[in-house]
Write an enzyme that holds these catalytic residues in place. Structure first.
Site, PDB file in Angstrom:
ATOM      1  N   GLU A 252      92.825   9.800  -0.103  1.00  0.00           N
ATOM      2  CA  GLU A 252      92.490  10.613  -1.279  1.00  0.00           C
ATOM      3  C   GLU A 252      93.764  10.884  -2.057  1.00  0.00           C
ATOM      4  O   GLU A 252      94.848  10.953  -1.463  1.00  0.00           O
ATOM      5  CB  GLU A 252      91.877  11.953  -0.848  1.00  0.00           C
ATOM      6  CG  GLU A 252      90.520  11.810  -0.211  1.00  0.00           C
ATOM      7  CD  GLU A 252      89.861  13.148   0.141  1.00  0.00           C
ATOM      8  OE1 GLU A 252      88.728  13.136   0.603  1.00  0.00           O
ATOM      9  OE2 GLU A 252      90.509  14.206  -0.038  1.00  0.00           O
ATOM     10  N   LYS A 254      96.616  12.968  -3.460  1.00  0.00           N
ATOM     11  CA  LYS A 254      97.176  14.276  -3.086  1.00  0.00           C
ATOM     12  C   LYS A 254      97.634  14.928  -4.374  1.00  0.00           C
ATOM     13  O   LYS A 254      98.675  14.573  -4.929  1.00  0.00           O
ATOM     14  CB  LYS A 254      98.326  14.133  -2.089  1.00  0.00           C
ATOM     15  CG  LYS A 254      98.862  15.491  -1.631  1.00  0.00           C
ATOM     16  CD  LYS A 254      99.912  15.340  -0.552  1.00  0.00           C
ATOM     17  CE  LYS A 254     100.292  16.649   0.143  1.00  0.00           C
ATOM     18  NZ  LYS A 254     100.439  17.824  -0.681  1.00  0.00           N
ATOM     19  N   GLU A 307      91.790  21.292  -4.914  1.00  0.00           N
ATOM     20  CA  GLU A 307      93.081  21.614  -5.516  1.00  0.00           C
ATOM     21  C   GLU A 307      92.835  21.932  -6.987  1.00  0.00           C
ATOM     22  O   GLU A 307      92.121  21.214  -7.679  1.00  0.00           O
ATOM     23  CB  GLU A 307      94.016  20.396  -5.363  1.00  0.00           C
ATOM     24  CG  GLU A 307      95.451  20.684  -5.604  1.00  0.00           C
ATOM     25  CD  GLU A 307      96.214  21.235  -4.378  1.00  0.00           C
ATOM     26  OE1 GLU A 307      95.575  21.599  -3.369  1.00  0.00           O
ATOM     27  OE2 GLU A 307      97.449  21.327  -4.471  1.00  0.00           O
ATOM     28  N   PHE A 348      87.844  18.546  -2.404  1.00  0.00           N
ATOM     29  CA  PHE A 348      88.032  17.563  -1.341  1.00  0.00           C
ATOM     30  C   PHE A 348      87.329  17.933  -0.045  1.00  0.00           C
ATOM     31  O   PHE A 348      87.344  17.179   0.907  1.00  0.00           O
ATOM     32  CB  PHE A 348      89.509  17.239  -1.098  1.00  0.00           C
ATOM     33  CG  PHE A 348      90.406  18.422  -0.817  1.00  0.00           C
ATOM     34  CD1 PHE A 348      90.346  19.085   0.389  1.00  0.00           C
ATOM     35  CD2 PHE A 348      91.327  18.840  -1.772  1.00  0.00           C
ATOM     36  CE1 PHE A 348      91.186  20.151   0.652  1.00  0.00           C
ATOM     37  CE2 PHE A 348      92.172  19.906  -1.515  1.00  0.00           C
ATOM     38  CZ  PHE A 348      92.097  20.577  -0.300  1.00  0.00           C
ATOM     39  N   ARG A 425      97.065  22.158  12.211  1.00  0.00           N
ATOM     40  CA  ARG A 425      97.762  21.033  11.594  1.00  0.00           C
ATOM     41  C   ARG A 425      97.680  19.872  12.576  1.00  0.00           C
ATOM     42  O   ARG A 425      98.054  20.018  13.728  1.00  0.00           O
ATOM     43  CB  ARG A 425      99.224  21.410  11.335  1.00  0.00           C
ATOM     44  CG  ARG A 425      99.947  20.453  10.425  1.00  0.00           C
ATOM     45  CD  ARG A 425     101.398  20.832  10.269  1.00  0.00           C
ATOM     46  NE  ARG A 425     101.655  21.926   9.359  1.00  0.00           N
ATOM     47  CZ  ARG A 425     101.656  21.821   8.027  1.00  0.00           C
ATOM     48  NH1 ARG A 425     101.389  20.680   7.452  1.00  0.00           N
ATOM     49  NH2 ARG A 425     101.921  22.874   7.289  1.00  0.00           N
ATOM     50  N   LYS A 431      99.595  13.319   5.342  1.00  0.00           N
ATOM     51  CA  LYS A 431     100.065  13.222   3.958  1.00  0.00           C
ATOM     52  C   LYS A 431     101.172  12.187   3.871  1.00  0.00           C
ATOM     53  O   LYS A 431     102.017  12.078   4.773  1.00  0.00           O
ATOM     54  CB  LYS A 431     100.505  14.569   3.418  1.00  0.00           C
ATOM     55  CG  LYS A 431     101.617  15.226   4.161  1.00  0.00           C
ATOM     56  CD  LYS A 431     101.976  16.540   3.470  1.00  0.00           C
ATOM     57  CE  LYS A 431     102.887  17.351   4.342  1.00  0.00           C
ATOM     58  NZ  LYS A 431     103.270  18.615   3.742  1.00  0.00           N
TER      59      LYS A 431
HETATM   60  P1  ATP Z   1     102.732  20.601   0.733  1.00  0.00           P
HETATM   61  O1  ATP Z   1     103.951  21.428   0.980  1.00  0.00           O
HETATM   62  O2  ATP Z   1     103.004  19.137   0.695  1.00  0.00           O
HETATM   63  O3  ATP Z   1     101.880  21.075  -0.384  1.00  0.00           O
HETATM   64  P2  ATP Z   1     101.324  22.008   2.686  1.00  0.00           P
HETATM   65  O4  ATP Z   1     102.250  22.425   3.760  1.00  0.00           O
HETATM   66  O5  ATP Z   1     100.924  23.008   1.663  1.00  0.00           O
HETATM   67  O6  ATP Z   1     101.887  20.707   2.000  1.00  0.00           O
HETATM   68  P3  ATP Z   1      99.859  20.041   3.991  1.00  0.00           P
HETATM   69  O7  ATP Z   1      98.778  20.017   4.984  1.00  0.00           O
HETATM   70  O8  ATP Z   1     101.121  19.560   4.503  1.00  0.00           O
HETATM   71  O9  ATP Z   1     100.016  21.482   3.373  1.00  0.00           O
HETATM   72  O10 ATP Z   1      99.382  19.209   2.755  1.00  0.00           O
HETATM   73  C1  ATP Z   1      98.084  19.427   2.342  1.00  0.00           C
HETATM   74  C2  ATP Z   1      98.079  20.138   1.032  1.00  0.00           C
HETATM   75  O11 ATP Z   1      97.930  19.188  -0.005  1.00  0.00           O
HETATM   76  C3  ATP Z   1      96.860  21.006   0.960  1.00  0.00           C
HETATM   77  O12 ATP Z   1      97.167  22.303   1.381  1.00  0.00           O
HETATM   78  C4  ATP Z   1      96.435  20.942  -0.475  1.00  0.00           C
HETATM   79  O13 ATP Z   1      96.983  22.025  -1.178  1.00  0.00           O
HETATM   80  C5  ATP Z   1      97.067  19.679  -1.011  1.00  0.00           C
HETATM   81  N1  ATP Z   1      96.100  18.629  -1.376  1.00  0.00           N
HETATM   82  C6  ATP Z   1      96.082  17.961  -2.548  1.00  0.00           C
HETATM   83  N2  ATP Z   1      95.125  17.028  -2.562  1.00  0.00           N
HETATM   84  C7  ATP Z   1      94.501  17.080  -1.366  1.00  0.00           C
HETATM   85  C8  ATP Z   1      93.431  16.359  -0.778  1.00  0.00           C
HETATM   86  N3  ATP Z   1      92.807  15.368  -1.414  1.00  0.00           N
HETATM   87  N4  ATP Z   1      93.058  16.708   0.476  1.00  0.00           N
HETATM   88  C9  ATP Z   1      93.670  17.695   1.147  1.00  0.00           C
HETATM   89  N5  ATP Z   1      94.703  18.415   0.643  1.00  0.00           N
HETATM   90  C10 ATP Z   1      95.124  18.117  -0.598  1.00  0.00           C
END
Ligand code: ATP
Length: 615
Positions: A252, A254, A307, A348, A425, A431
């Site tokens: 998907e 991001k 998002e 999502f 997690r 990612k």
């Molecule tokens: P980051 O610092 O990269 O934003 P994070 O620590 O907030 O990451 P992660 O699980 O590492 O959280 O990355 C997932 C984040 O990416 C989610 O919290 C969400 O905000 C964002 N995101 C964007 N698009 C998507 C998607 N298609 N599916 C899931 N999460 C998504």
């Protein structure tokens, strides 16, 4: 329950920093607490009145608490102020002043329920004259309290209880009490109930009501209670991503925006609620989503996640993240910002579909239902996705994601076990972001724990900050590096002003550091850093001993990206496990770059039983 018993527990917890001791004390005191007392007890231990997402605050400033103490003890306010500035803690001052007075007879002692009700009334009173009413109530309460009770009541009302009781320790203690002699086995069930409700008080009272873990089955995802977000792991290459996902995954886009969990109630007259990644209610900040989401959903009640991204209203193209951050925390001018920074909500995930607990379904089924339930339009859409089975296809999709303004892709597991893992997690989501040549593959979210005064041009302001990552096992913040690059003068000035209120005299207990900065800062502000690489460090304490005995990990050439992660709580900063994983990824990358062509990339060394699970 007598309030004195809870205060006795507070005292004993304050006397230790050892987590195991705290857990044992909690278990000892939680045992046998009645169903009606246990939730207030749990909230008070957390320094709260209600679950955090409700945002209930007592709202008492120092000056009001001083007045209440003055009234309760018949001391001039000036004296209270002078003594507090000497002791550095208004709670200690209240205790000292009350100690000189004849204590209230034991049979008139406060009960936990008295205290909880009074504190709730203080929190509830609002509007004209409410400050006076709050002082009045608090002073009456203090008048009925013993000296040591007054110390904790004062600290609590100021929001400074700081017992250091973490959610995870409370969960351990509940497992000890209600786990039927098998706390280790019981722990995941209890944690899952917490992840789904975000309400430890409710979990505890449910357990106390029936006395067994079975009772937790009744706790389900429901509208109004935010579910703790599922989070993803990282991999350094798309090949690694596909290997982790056993050769097949959904990719998907991001998106770079704000994660929102939207709760749409069954009743159309009730408002939609929006929760941020750290479970704050941010509904008022995005009125257009509150308004338009129900029109795009064919089912209610529902809980969906997505998002919220800034878009160009004419072309529909994504805009940089920084634009949406202008809308965060805004209380005024909401309409103007709605127009100036238009947003789109790209969904999502689906966690509740009508009466059905969709979060228990595997990802492919959740996504299929989401597609069925959403009428995509200008305001609400679905995250773009593709199914991939090989690296070239994944690469094409990733390139397209970058070209469309995303920061990378999220790979999602298609395995039968790919349910929504609230609060965890793991490798069910991975990612993969843009690679930065000669840089660490990802940014690191760090917590400010200290600061050093600047010199020369920066005199009178902070010149550098001491930052940490989060260690969830120990519930501590071990340091990762000092950072002074990436701040312009005005942002340093802003940080100096904003962090001043968070300065504390001594090193906060949860901070692990060999360095002593000029000022210590209560861990709360999360900053995003970028850096060249992670290195072994004899000074910094992040992941101490995990890679090499006696060494922690440090970030080399750290630089502030300009992004304050105010959507993250300190416990949601990058964890020590993630830092170790990033370090290993970096080592693997360096090895594969230097070794001869066609060499096998080392298998990931996570040691997790399930290829997906790291939580
Ligand atoms: P980051 O610092 O990269 O934003 P994070 O620590 O907030 O990451 P992660 O699980 O590492 O959280 O990355 C997932 C984040 O990416 C989610 O919290 C969400 O905000 C964002 N995101 C964007 N698009 C998507 C998607 N298609 N599916 C899931 N999460 C998504």
């Amino acid at each position: 329950m007598r309030f004195a018993d809870l205060v006795d527990l507070f005292e004993r917890i304050s006397a230790t920093t050892k987590r195991l001791e705290i857990r044992a004390l909690l278990a000892e005191h939680l045992r046998g607490v009645s169903e009606s007392d246990i939730a207030p007890m749990v909230y008070l231990l957390q320094g709260q009145l209600r679950p955090e997402y409700e945002g209930v605050e007592l709202g008492l400033a120092d000056s009001l608490a001083r007045r209440a103490i003055a009234q309760a003890t018949g001391t001039p306010e000036e004296t209270v102020r002078a003594r507090a500035s000497r002791s550095g803690d208004l709670g200690t001052t209240a205790e000292e002043l009350l100690r000189d007075r004849t204590p209230p007879p034991a049979d008139r002692g406060l009960t936990l329920s008295d205290v909880y009700q009074e504190l709730t009334s203080i929190a509830r009173s609002s509007g004209e004259g409410s400050q006076e009413a709050k002082v009045e109530r608090l002073s009456k309460l203090l008048g009925r309290a013993t000296a040591v009770e007054a110390k904790y009541l004062t600290r609590f009302t100021l929001g400074k209880l700081r017992l250091g009781v973490k959610d995870m320790t409370l969960l351990d203690a509940l497992a000890e009490v209600y786990g039927g002699g098998e706390p280790k086995q019981a722990r995941p069930t209890i944690e899952n109930a917490f992840n789904v409700t975000s309400d430890l008080g409710e979990v505890a009272s449910t357990l106390a009501r029936q006395g067994t873990l079975e009772a937790l089955r009744s706790l389900r995802a429901q509208v109004g209670k935010p579910i703790r977000p599922m989070l993803g792991e990282r991999e350094a290459t798309l090949k690694d991503v596909l290997e982790r996902m056993e050769g097949q995954a959904a990719l998907e886009y991001k998106y770079d925006g704000l994660r929102l969990q939207a709760h749409v109630p069954r009743d159309e007259t009730e408002p939609v609620l929006l929760f941020s990644r750290r479970l704050e209610n941010v509904s008022s900040q995005f009125p257009e989503i509150v308004r338009d989401l129900p029109k795009a959903l064919k089912v209610r009640p529902a809980i969906v996640e997505g998002e919220c991204v800034p878009v160009d209203p004419t072309t529909g193209e994504l805009r940089p993240f920084q634009e949406i951050s202008r809308r965060r925390g805004r209380k005024y001018d909401l309409e103007r910002f709605e127009e100036e920074v238009p947003v789109r909500f790209l969904l999502f995930d689906l966690l509740l579909e009508g009466e059905e607990q969709a979060l228990m379904l595997p990802y492919p089924e959740r996504r299929a239902r989401l597609e069925r339930d959403v009428k995509a339009g200008d305001r609400v859409g679905l995250a773009t996705r593709a199914m991939v089975e090989d690296v070239p296809a994944a690469q094409r999709f990733f390139d397209q994601a970058l070209a469309d303004g995303c920061e990378g892709v999220m790979a999602k597991s298609l395995a039968p076990g790919s349910t929504y893992r609230a609060g965890a997690r793991g490798f069910w989501w991975i990612k993969y972001k843009r690679e930065y040549t000669h840089e660490l593959a990802d940014t690191i979210d760090t917590v400010v724990v200290g600061a050093f005064w600047g010199r020369g041009k920066r005199a009178g302001r902070y010149g550098a900050l001491l930052v940490s990552v989060f260690d969830p096992k120990e519930e501590t913040f071990p340091t990762l590096c000092k950072v002074g690059t990436g701040f312009d003068d005005s942002s340093l000035e802003r940080f100096t002003n904003e962090l001043r209120s968070k300065q504390v005299k001594d090193r906060p207990e949860e901070v692990v550091s060999t360095l002593t900065p000029d000022v210590w800062i209560d861990p709360s502000t999360v900053l995003e850093l970028r850096g060249a690489e992670l290195t072994l460090s004899p000074i910094h304490r992040a992941a101490l001993g995990r890679v090499r005995e006696g060494y922690g990990l440090a970030l080399r050439f750290p630089r502030f990206t300009g992004r304050v992660r105010d959507d993250k709580s300190p416990e949601q900063a990058t964890t020590t496990d993630e830092v170790v994983h990033l370090y290993e990824t970096q080592v693997r990358r360096a090895e594969s770059e230097s070794s001869s062509e066609g060499s096998e990339i080392e298998k990931a060394a996570s040691g997790a039983k399930n290829p997906h699970d790291t939580s």
